[in-house]
Design a protein around this motif. Structure first.
Motif, mmCIF file in Angstrom:
data_model
loop_
_atom_site.group_PDB
_atom_site.id
_atom_site.type_symbol
_atom_site.label_atom_id
_atom_site.label_comp_id
_atom_site.label_asym_id
_atom_site.label_seq_id
_atom_site.Cartn_x
_atom_site.Cartn_y
_atom_site.Cartn_z
ATOM 1 N N GLY A 196 0.788 -1.219 0.000
ATOM 2 C CA GLY A 196 0.000 0.000 0.000
ATOM 3 C C GLY A 196 0.820 1.269 0.000
ATOM 4 N N ARG A 237 0.828 2.905 -3.476
ATOM 5 C CA ARG A 237 -0.476 3.498 -3.782
ATOM 6 C C ARG A 237 -0.618 4.848 -3.085
ATOM 7 N N LEU A 279 -4.673 -0.013 -9.879
ATOM 8 C CA LEU A 279 -4.716 -0.604 -8.542
ATOM 9 C C LEU A 279 -6.113 -0.513 -7.946
ATOM 10 N N THR A 280 -6.783 0.603 -8.207
ATOM 11 C CA THR A 280 -8.143 0.775 -7.699
ATOM 12 C C THR A 280 -9.094 -0.223 -8.340
ATOM 13 N N GLU A 332 -8.146 -2.320 -4.586
ATOM 14 C CA GLU A 332 -7.232 -1.821 -3.565
ATOM 15 C C GLU A 332 -7.426 -0.332 -3.386
ATOM 16 N N HIS A 333 -8.361 0.039 -2.530
ATOM 17 C CA HIS A 333 -8.654 1.456 -2.271
ATOM 18 C C HIS A 333 -9.251 1.585 -0.869
#
Length: 368
Positions: free
Chosen positions: A296, A299, A360-361, A365-366
């Motif tokens: 993470g 990100r 990634l979103t 993954e958010h």
């Protein structure tokens, strides 16, 4: 920008540290004022900052970012000079205890002494390639590396190089070693004129591996370093904003009150900077709490950089529209700051970074 007795004292940029901690930055900021435009002095400033600055993830990440932002608020080129030196110190520290490339009798990276001035050279460019080859139980660098800022005036660097199996790894290298050659960068930029970024050629130059293949990019420190650059951008924007506010106050003292448009723009700048510093404060705290030590981290770096970069450009645009052409033409400090910051902010990759974040979103993954 050497200070006169009547010049205001340089002010730190606060993210979250206590006032007494920020007060301790005064000698460094005074030195930054004296070093403007003087590259050897800027590198001495970098070494001084390296001795005083904490490393990211060790409990005082906000103070590290305040050092970067505060020096950049004094002079953007000064921030551009110290940031890679501090990043190199962090990389060497983070490499401790990690497995390195198989290299036989290659010296342990722990024997690399952090003395002199350091850079970090990780950029790539079409037609240029730097390769690391195992030789006599260690590694040698062959090829060329682009965008090596101040390389001919540095002592050492962390560089990334391609491996025979297609991966990449980081190495510590002595820039005074035989086989290192510096191409004339033909630096014609009007921004960051004192920080030329040219190509360095390596011909069988010994190099010490830092981590194994891909470690440089996998480590959370890669993301933390990217956020440190964003802290520098923020510092440049704070300086632009402070200059704008001072110009409005000076005009008001002379009987010319700012109009509603100027006040609206100053208000937008205030809430923008307040939001950014709050965001960086929370992010620094999360790094120190160990919440951004895994996948993470990158990100979050994309979010931080993607929020700071356009905000900086917006602040530049608002101030430039309000003040008009006069300071660009006649105020050397303002003109230099705007040109330096405009070039520095181009390290952000804009929509390409947003595309990374979007991918990634899309995977779920958010945080929302």
């Amino acid at each position: 920008m050497n200070r006169t007795p009547d010049s205001p004292r340089p002010l730190p940029v606060r993210i979250s540290s206590a006032p007494e901690d920020l007060a301790g930055l005064s000698p460094l900021l005074e030195s930054a004022c004296s070093a403007v435009g003087d590259v050897p002095a800027l590198l001495e400033l970098a070494k001084a900052a390296g001795g005083a600055a904490p490393k990211p993830g060790e409990g005082r990440t906000a103070l590290l970012w305040e050092i970067l932002a505060s020096v950049t608020a004094v002079d953007v080129a000064a921030g551009r000079a110290i940031e890679p030196h501090l990043d190199a110190a962090a990389i060497l520290s983070q490499a401790a205890g990690h497995a390195v490339l198989e290299g036989g009798d290659c010296p342990d990276f722990g024997g690399v002494h952090f003395d002199g001035a350091w850079g970090v050279f990780a950029a790539e460019a079409a037609g240029l390639r730097l390769e690391a080859k195992p030789v006599d139980g260690c590694f040698e660098l062959h090829g060329s590396k682009p965008w090596c800022s101040l390389a001919s005036q540095l002592d050492h660097a962390v560089v990334t190089a391609h491996l025979a199996d297609g991966g990449r790894a980081a190495f510590a290298v002595d820039l005074h070693a035989p086989g290192v050659a510096f191409a004339d960068p033909e630096w014609t930029s009007r921004g960051l004129t004192e920080i030329p970024s040219g190509t360095v050629h390596f011909d069988a130059v010994p190099a010490v591996p830092l981590g194994d293949a891909g470690w440089y990019y996998r480590r959370p420190g890669f993301a933390w370093g990217g956020m440190g650059v964003a802290a520098c951008w923020l510092g440049g924007a704070v300086a632009v904003a402070r200059g704008f506010r001072d110009s409005l106050a000076k005009a008001a003292d002379g009987g010319r009150e700012p109009d509603q448009l100027a006040l609206a723009h100053l208000g937008e700048i205030d809430r923008t900077l307040t939001a950014l510093t709050g965001y960086l404060a929370r992010t620094a705290a999360r790094i120190d709490a160990g919440e951004l030590s895994g996948p993470g981290a990158w990100r979050e770096a994309l979010r931080v950089r993607g929020n700071v970069a356009p905000a900086v450009e917006r602040i530049q645009a608002l101030v430039s529209q309000n003040l008009g052409p006069a300071p660009l033409a006649f105020d050397p400090v303002y003109g230099k700051r705007m040109a330096d910051l405009s070039l520095y902010i181009r390290q952000h990759h804009g929509m390409r970074d947003d595309a990374q974040l979007g991918a990634l979103t899309l995977k779920g993954e958010h945080p929302w």
